[in-house]
Design an enzyme around this catalytic site. Structure first.
Site, short mmCIF file in Angstrom:
data_model
loop_
_atom_site.label_atom_id
_atom_site.label_comp_id
_atom_site.label_asym_id
_atom_site.label_seq_id
_atom_site.Cartn_x
_atom_site.Cartn_y
_atom_site.Cartn_z
N GLU A 1 0.84 -1.20 0.00
CA GLU A 1 0.00 0.00 0.00
C GLU A 1 0.87 1.25 0.00
OE1 GLU A 1 -3.24 2.03 3.08
OE2 GLU A 1 -2.93 -0.14 3.10
N GLU B 1 -2.78 10.72 2.89
CA GLU B 1 -3.90 10.78 3.82
C GLU B 1 -4.01 12.16 4.47
OE1 GLU B 1 -4.33 6.35 5.63
OE2 GLU B 1 -2.51 7.42 6.22
#
Length: 243
Positions: free
Chosen positions: A134, A138
């Site tokens: 991943e 964010e």
């Protein structure tokens, strides 16, 4: 070694090389190519909406297709809503195909509120029959003057980097990006390099994903969600350049 034996060995080596080349080409063909996607309409050939389930654990909501919508302003909107007391629905959009090394860009505004996350990332994991790899961009809604970069390789994370933006990302559109290569990941804000990682770099192609969700049990990270709804974050376009 006789000519016949040499000939057989050469044929075996050639056959193995061709088989490996075919496999490599096939694996490459399974990943998506470069694209630029302005969100003027919903492209079902490129995207799919998460619907009817929850990730559980720290994700305190259920993904709903209705929480992914298009606006007349040429935006994709991901929403956080509450269908009933203390129940929450959230929005997630993801690519149909997986994508590998290249430059990933998004023009977006995150949502602003304590206890929530607006993400843009690539992901693949055990439910896909692969390691958990991943790469993240964010925004923690408690302070949208900062952005958090992170990545996981075979489930190992703890690579968080928080960057002060010098502006409130929730107020206007900006472009955020990461350039994923075999030996590095470089994150950018409006074309300016902000962070570089060079250790334990992910290797597995993943889907391009974007979501908005509220957390539970992670107050130290996100702050305590106060139940405010509706909330939304907007995306103007996404671009992937394979390289």
């Amino acid at each position: 070694m006789s000519y016949r034996v040499k000939r057989m060995l050469m044929l075996l080596v050639t056959g193995l090389f061709l088989s490996l080349s075919t496999f490599a080409a096939s694996a490459s063909a399974q990943t998506g190519g470069s694209f630029y996607e302005p969100f003027n309409n919903y492209n079902t050939g490129l995207w799919q909406k998460a619907d009817g389930y929850s990730n559980g654990n720290m994700f305190n909501c259920t993904w709903r297709a209705n929480n992914v919508s298009m606006t007349s302003l040429g935006e994709m909107r991901l929403s956080l809503t509450s269908p009933s007391y203390n129940k929450f629905d959230c929005g997630e959009n993801r690519s149909v195909q997986t994508y590998g090394y290249g430059l990933y860009e998004v023009n977006m505004k995150p949502a602003k509120n304590v206890g929530i996350v607006s993400s843009f990332f690539t992901y693949t994991g055990p439910t896909d029959g692969t390691p958990w790899d991943e790469i993240d961009i964010e925004f923690l809604g408690k302070d949208t003057t900062k952005v958090q970069f992170n990545y996981y390789t075979n489930g190992v994370g703890n690579h968080e980097k928080i960057v002060n933006l010098g502006f409130d990302a929730a107020n206007s559109y900006h472009t955020y990006a990461f350039d994923w290569q075999p030996n590095s990941i470089k994150w950018y804000v409006d074309g300016q390099l902000k962070h570089t990682a060079t250790t334990q770099i992910p290797q597995t192609p993943g889907k391009i994903m974007m979501n908005l969700w509220n957390g539970a049990g992670v107050d130290e990270w996100l702050g305590s969600y106060n139940g405010v709804t509706p909330l939304s974050r907007s995306l103007h376009w996404v671009r992937y350049t394979k390289r």
